[in-house]
Design a protein around this motif. Structure first.
Motif, PDB file in Angstrom:
ATOM      1  N   LEU A 411       0.809  -1.211   0.000  1.00  0.00           N
ATOM      2  CA  LEU A 411       0.000   0.000   0.000  1.00  0.00           C
ATOM      3  C   LEU A 411       0.843   1.263   0.000  1.00  0.00           C
ATOM      4  N   THR A 412       2.095   1.198   0.446  1.00  0.00           N
ATOM      5  CA  THR A 412       2.960   2.374   0.323  1.00  0.00           C
ATOM      6  C   THR A 412       3.158   2.714  -1.148  1.00  0.00           C
ATOM      7  N   THR A 453       9.181  10.865  11.091  1.00  0.00           N
ATOM      8  CA  THR A 453       8.752  12.212  10.689  1.00  0.00           C
ATOM      9  C   THR A 453       7.390  12.220  10.000  1.00  0.00           C
ATOM     10  N   TYR A 454       6.785  11.054   9.858  1.00  0.00           N
ATOM     11  CA  TYR A 454       5.470  10.950   9.213  1.00  0.00           C
ATOM     12  C   TYR A 454       4.381  11.133  10.268  1.00  0.00           C
ATOM     13  N   PRO A 455       3.338  11.899   9.998  1.00  0.00           N
ATOM     14  CA  PRO A 455       3.003  12.597   8.751  1.00  0.00           C
ATOM     15  C   PRO A 455       3.286  14.097   8.787  1.00  0.00           C
ATOM     16  N   ASN A 456       3.795  14.602   9.917  1.00  0.00           N
ATOM     17  CA  ASN A 456       3.858  16.055  10.085  1.00  0.00           C
ATOM     18  C   ASN A 456       5.045  16.721   9.407  1.00  0.00           C
ATOM     19  N   ASN A 457       6.080  15.950   9.086  1.00  0.00           N
ATOM     20  CA  ASN A 457       7.275  16.583   8.527  1.00  0.00           C
ATOM     21  C   ASN A 457       7.922  15.676   7.483  1.00  0.00           C
ATOM     22  N   VAL A 458       7.153  15.332   6.457  1.00  0.00           N
ATOM     23  CA  VAL A 458       7.675  14.495   5.375  1.00  0.00           C
ATOM     24  C   VAL A 458       8.544  15.368   4.479  1.00  0.00           C
ATOM     25  N   ALA A 459       9.788  14.969   4.259  1.00  0.00           N
ATOM     26  CA  ALA A 459      10.737  15.815   3.529  1.00  0.00           C
ATOM     27  C   ALA A 459      10.573  15.726   2.016  1.00  0.00           C
ATOM     28  N   ASP A 487       0.704  16.664   1.166  1.00  0.00           N
ATOM     29  CA  ASP A 487       0.397  16.591   2.599  1.00  0.00           C
ATOM     30  C   ASP A 487      -1.093  16.375   2.848  1.00  0.00           C
ATOM     31  N   SER A 488      -1.921  16.968   1.997  1.00  0.00           N
ATOM     32  CA  SER A 488      -3.366  16.854   2.204  1.00  0.00           C
ATOM     33  C   SER A 488      -3.892  15.457   1.901  1.00  0.00           C
ATOM     34  N   ARG A 489      -3.090  14.665   1.193  1.00  0.00           N
ATOM     35  CA  ARG A 489      -3.536  13.324   0.804  1.00  0.00           C
ATOM     36  C   ARG A 489      -2.831  12.224   1.582  1.00  0.00           C
ATOM     37  N   LEU A 490      -2.051  12.564   2.584  1.00  0.00           N
ATOM     38  CA  LEU A 490      -1.337  11.531   3.333  1.00  0.00           C
ATOM     39  C   LEU A 490      -2.321  10.673   4.129  1.00  0.00           C
ATOM     40  N   PRO A 491      -2.252   9.361   3.967  1.00  0.00           N
ATOM     41  CA  PRO A 491      -3.160   8.464   4.695  1.00  0.00           C
ATOM     42  C   PRO A 491      -2.626   8.183   6.094  1.00  0.00           C
ATOM     43  N   LEU A 583     -10.179   2.594   5.060  1.00  0.00           N
ATOM     44  CA  LEU A 583      -9.712   2.141   3.750  1.00  0.00           C
ATOM     45  C   LEU A 583     -10.110   3.094   2.628  1.00  0.00           C
ATOM     46  N   ALA A 584     -10.588   4.275   2.994  1.00  0.00           N
ATOM     47  CA  ALA A 584     -11.087   5.210   1.981  1.00  0.00           C
ATOM     48  C   ALA A 584     -10.017   5.572   0.958  1.00  0.00           C
ATOM     49  N   GLU A 585      -8.760   5.680   1.398  1.00  0.00           N
ATOM     50  CA  GLU A 585      -7.689   6.116   0.502  1.00  0.00           C
ATOM     51  C   GLU A 585      -7.301   5.066  -0.530  1.00  0.00           C
ATOM     52  N   ILE A 586      -7.766   3.834  -0.365  1.00  0.00           N
ATOM     53  CA  ILE A 586      -7.343   2.794  -1.313  1.00  0.00           C
ATOM     54  C   ILE A 586      -8.497   2.286  -2.170  1.00  0.00           C
ATOM     55  N   LYS A 587      -9.601   3.005  -2.196  1.00  0.00           N
ATOM     56  CA  LYS A 587     -10.721   2.572  -3.033  1.00  0.00           C
ATOM     57  C   LYS A 587     -10.305   2.382  -4.483  1.00  0.00           C
ATOM     58  N   ALA A 588      -9.424   3.252  -4.956  1.00  0.00           N
ATOM     59  CA  ALA A 588      -9.028   3.192  -6.365  1.00  0.00           C
ATOM     60  C   ALA A 588      -8.263   1.919  -6.702  1.00  0.00           C
ATOM     61  N   LEU A 589      -7.796   1.193  -5.691  1.00  0.00           N
ATOM     62  CA  LEU A 589      -7.146  -0.092  -5.952  1.00  0.00           C
ATOM     63  C   LEU A 589      -8.167  -1.186  -6.248  1.00  0.00           C
ATOM     64  N   ILE A 590      -9.415  -0.948  -5.900  1.00  0.00           N
ATOM     65  CA  ILE A 590     -10.475  -1.932  -6.086  1.00  0.00           C
ATOM     66  C   ILE A 590     -11.362  -1.559  -7.271  1.00  0.00           C
ATOM     67  N   TYR A 591     -11.740  -0.291  -7.337  1.00  0.00           N
ATOM     68  CA  TYR A 591     -12.610   0.154  -8.427  1.00  0.00           C
ATOM     69  C   TYR A 591     -12.498   1.657  -8.595  1.00  0.00           C
ATOM     70  N   GLU A 592     -12.941   2.130  -9.741  1.00  0.00           N
ATOM     71  CA  GLU A 592     -13.075   3.556 -10.010  1.00  0.00           C
ATOM     72  C   GLU A 592     -14.451   3.800 -10.617  1.00  0.00           C
ATOM     73  N   GLU A 593     -14.929   4.999 -10.471  1.00  0.00           N
ATOM     74  CA  GLU A 593     -16.183   5.376 -11.114  1.00  0.00           C
ATOM     75  C   GLU A 593     -15.873   6.296 -12.284  1.00  0.00           C
ATOM     76  N   VAL A 594     -16.288   5.885 -13.459  1.00  0.00           N
ATOM     77  CA  VAL A 594     -16.056   6.647 -14.684  1.00  0.00           C
ATOM     78  C   VAL A 594     -17.403   6.898 -15.343  1.00  0.00           C
ATOM     79  N   SER A 595     -17.786   8.159 -15.401  1.00  0.00           N
ATOM     80  CA  SER A 595     -19.076   8.547 -15.986  1.00  0.00           C
ATOM     81  C   SER A 595     -20.232   7.773 -15.358  1.00  0.00           C
TER      82      SER A 595
END
Length: 672
Positions: A411-412, A453-459, A487-491, A583-595
């Motif tokens: 998942l990393t 340093t995760y998640p507050n100070n990722v270089a 930073d806004s997307r760090l799980p 598990l919200a951040e990994i939904k795209a590993l299972i499916y995506e919604e297109v149109s």
């Protein structure tokens, strides 16, 4: 040969399996005979059809059930077996008894048969005959064979999709059918359809049952389980399949309870701590009553382990088939539902390092024994090693309920890919750097977790350098435009690890899997192929000696069949990630919604992180047909069409076929 069996003879054979011995030269009855049966009123019929199973060179098990009411006394049933379809001569003409204690089912083992021979059979009560069944004995051990052809199926849920695949299978030219489990599903919507299912399958309603918070009810009593088998066997397509071919069947979980172990259920976090012995024994008895299997049930044994269904078959010099039981003896999941707070973290989406630590601790506490981490149990594992190690046939087939293939995701790396895709969506000029960006960001996330340093100070040191040298993005630009987006997307840090996706299968019993693979490797046992069900997906891949080794070695092949009529693996995992905020951040590993349409991404995820998987299809139903020769195994995965206006599709039911091939002599599987 007249054989009027009394109750003492039934008891002698135990479990109410009768034995008939074939002979030759008996005149056909044509509806009557010289020794008329005791009179039975025409109250009975054979509405659940006939079946045969467990073909051996000199025997086969025949099955039927009589339906009717005679005040709870036995019913006299005549069995006739012939090599002629018109029954002009008989090899068996026996009078048997169907007893109310066994729900008026009959299981008769016919012995003294000729090897590799087709037989026809029928039952009669009074003046009424059952449908005619056709069966075939196995070739004698050691007989040279040029080919063996059979199907393997699993997961035939009454309440989902359709059974057109059974109708199609009944038209095939096969030697037998292997059923790897989930013949019934124990939980029903209690009279209200909640899935897309063909209209001819009306909703089921259990006589008793226990209600779950979801509103579903699960079978609890012997009456409940019998009700399900009778409902399933009322379908003419399943009856035709049984009447056409002998079946070699094993159970999986749903014949008792979803993701069960021993006599424990797992519907909620606390379930698996409470024995359900009476329920398990009821499930055992109903399976025994309704499947034509050459096994015994000891009703006087108060344990839930009152039946042994693992067994072996030999087909000439070509194939040995081992059918294992991976539910009745298995230890608890390494991380119990009670400790995990539910199925996520116990059976689904478990950190690989956490799983391994739990397994190592249990083995250490047991002084190095595999018992507390075993799926097969000590006795069955020894039996498996003895039978597969001593097999003299070219191929060794393993009727195996749950997949042996490692199913994991780093998942990393996966999250780094998703974050990079979001960056590229806002700056398409970065598209040519996608692969390099993913590698750099993966390294940065690992470094931040390792250094604390995760998640507050990722270089983001690696990504900074790459974008500076390759895209001209300096430090100020990176800090102003790139870093805030990242930073806004760090799980949560807990997601930045390699996860095992399903610990109910062999990934959750890795030490025993390594033990079995080491046995095969050490003893140079080759041409081993597992025939697997359970997971509701088609897989074909190689099983490694140790998936965590620096250079794992392939040892055998696992062929996994999709459900014949079930939901799909992708739909199951979609439900998991949709309903767990972690598990919200990994939904795209299972499916995506297109149109507005759901697009399957699980296939790509599995193949990317599991290179031993050569073929993956996670959003279909179907069955598999295996053609076996001395130099290769050919497996055709039949993907079925979907429902058409609420009904099963017209024949042919197959939409497409993908074929994989295993050459003799090597643990390799190729898509052809």
């Amino acid at each position: 040969m007249e054989n009027n069996m009394d109750r003492r003879q039934f008891l002698k054979w135990g479990s109410f399996i009768t034995v008939s011995v074939a002979t030759t030269g008996l005149a056909g009855c044509g509806g009557g005979d010289d020794n008329p049966d005791p009179p039975e009123p025409d109250l009975f019929d054979f509405r659940h059809g006939v079946a045969s199973g467990d073909p051996r060179p000199d025997s086969v098990v025949l099955w039927t059930r009589v339906e009717g009411d005679n005040g709870r006394r036995h019913v006299n049933v005549r069995l006739q077996v012939s090599t002629q379809e018109d029954f002009s001569t008989l090899v068996v003409n026996d009078l048997l008894r169907a007893l109310p204690d066994w729900d008026y089912t009959l299981r008769t083992k016919v012995t003294g048969l000729n090897a590799a021979t087709t037989y026809y059979y029928r039952f009669r009560v009074g003046s009424r005959f059952s449908p005619v069944g056709r069966t075939r004995t196995a070739p004698a051990a050691g007989t040279p064979l040029s080919q063996l052809k059979f199907a393997f199926v699993s997961c035939q849920d009454w309440s989902i999709n359709h059974w057109a695949g059974m109708e199609e299978l009944a038209q095939q030219d096969l030697d037998f059918i292997v059923h790897t489990g989930d013949y019934i599903y124990e939980a029903v919507a209690d009279g209200a359809p909640v899935n897309l299912v063909e209209s001819r399958h009306t909703p089921l309603s259990l006589p008793n049952g226990t209600t779950l918070p979801s509103g579903f009810r699960y079978a609890t009593t012997l009456e409940d389980y019998r009700y399900l088998y009778k409902a399933y066997r009322s379908d003419a397509r399943l009856q035709a399949l049984h009447a056409r071919f002998p079946m070699i069947a094993i159970w999986d979980d749903h014949e008792f309870s979803d993701d069960c172990w021993q006599d424990r259920q797992s519907y909620d976090a606390d379930d698996d701590q409470t024995p359900q012995t009476a329920r398990r024994r009821s499930a055992n008895q109903a399976w025994f009553e309704y499947l034509p299997a050459d096994v015994t049930l000891d009703v006087n044994n108060p344990s839930f382990q009152n039946i042994q269904i693992y067994r072996a078959f030999t087909f000439g010099n070509l194939a040995t088939l081992l059918m294992t039981d991976e539910r009745l003896y298995r230890a608890d999941h390494l991380i119990s539902e009670a400790n995990a707070g539910g199925d996520v973290g116990s059976r689904f989406f478990i950190r690989r390092d956490t799983l391994k630590a739990a397994e190592d601790a249990k083995i250490a506490a047991a002084g190095g024994a595999l018992t507390p981490v075993s799926m097969l149990g000590d006795a069955q594992r020894a039996w498996w090693q003895d039978r597969i190690g001593g097999a003299a046939t070219t191929w060794k087939l393993w009727g195996n309920q749950v997949s042996l293939l490692r199913m994991q995701a780093d998942l990393t790396e996966a999250i780094a890919e998703l974050m990079v895709l979001r960056l590229i969506a806002s700056n398409t000029a970065l598209t040519p750097l996608r692969d390099q960006m993913e590698t750099a960001l993966t390294a940065d996330l690992r470094a931040a977790v390792s250094s604390g340093t995760y998640p507050n100070n990722v270089a983001y040191a690696n990504l900074r350098q790459l974008l500076s040298t390759q895209a001209g993005i300096d430090a100020a630009n990176f800090d102003a435009n790139i870093k805030p987006t990242l930073d806004s997307r760090l799980p949560p840090a807990s997601l930045l690890a390699t996860y095992v996706l399903n610990a109910d299968q062999w990934d959750g019993y890795d030490a025993e899997r390594r033990n079995l693979m080491a046995f095969l490797k050490t003893n140079n046992v080759r041409n081993v192929v597992a025939l697997t069900g359970d997971i509701h997906a088609f897989f074909a891949g190689v099983v490694m000696d140790d998936y965590d080794a620096a250079t794992p070695t392939p040892v055998m092949v696992d062929l996994v069949g999709a459900g014949l009529s079930s939901n799909t693996l992708m739909s199951t995992y979609k439900s998991v990630v949709d309903n767990d905020p972690r598990l919200a951040e990994i939904k795209a590993l299972i499916y995506e919604e297109v149109s507005g349409a759901v697009v399957n991404t699980l296939n790509r995820t599995l193949q990317h992180f599991n290179p031993w998987m050569r073929y993956v299809e996670t959003n279909v139903t179907g069955y598999a047909i295996v053609t076996l020769t001395p130099d290769r195994l050919n497996c055709a995965f039949h993907i079925l069409k979907g429902l058409v206006d609420g009904n099963a599709p017209p024949q042919p039911a197959t939409a497409s076929v993908t074929t994989v091939e295993v050459p003799a002599g090597s643990a390799v599987v190729n898509v052809v």
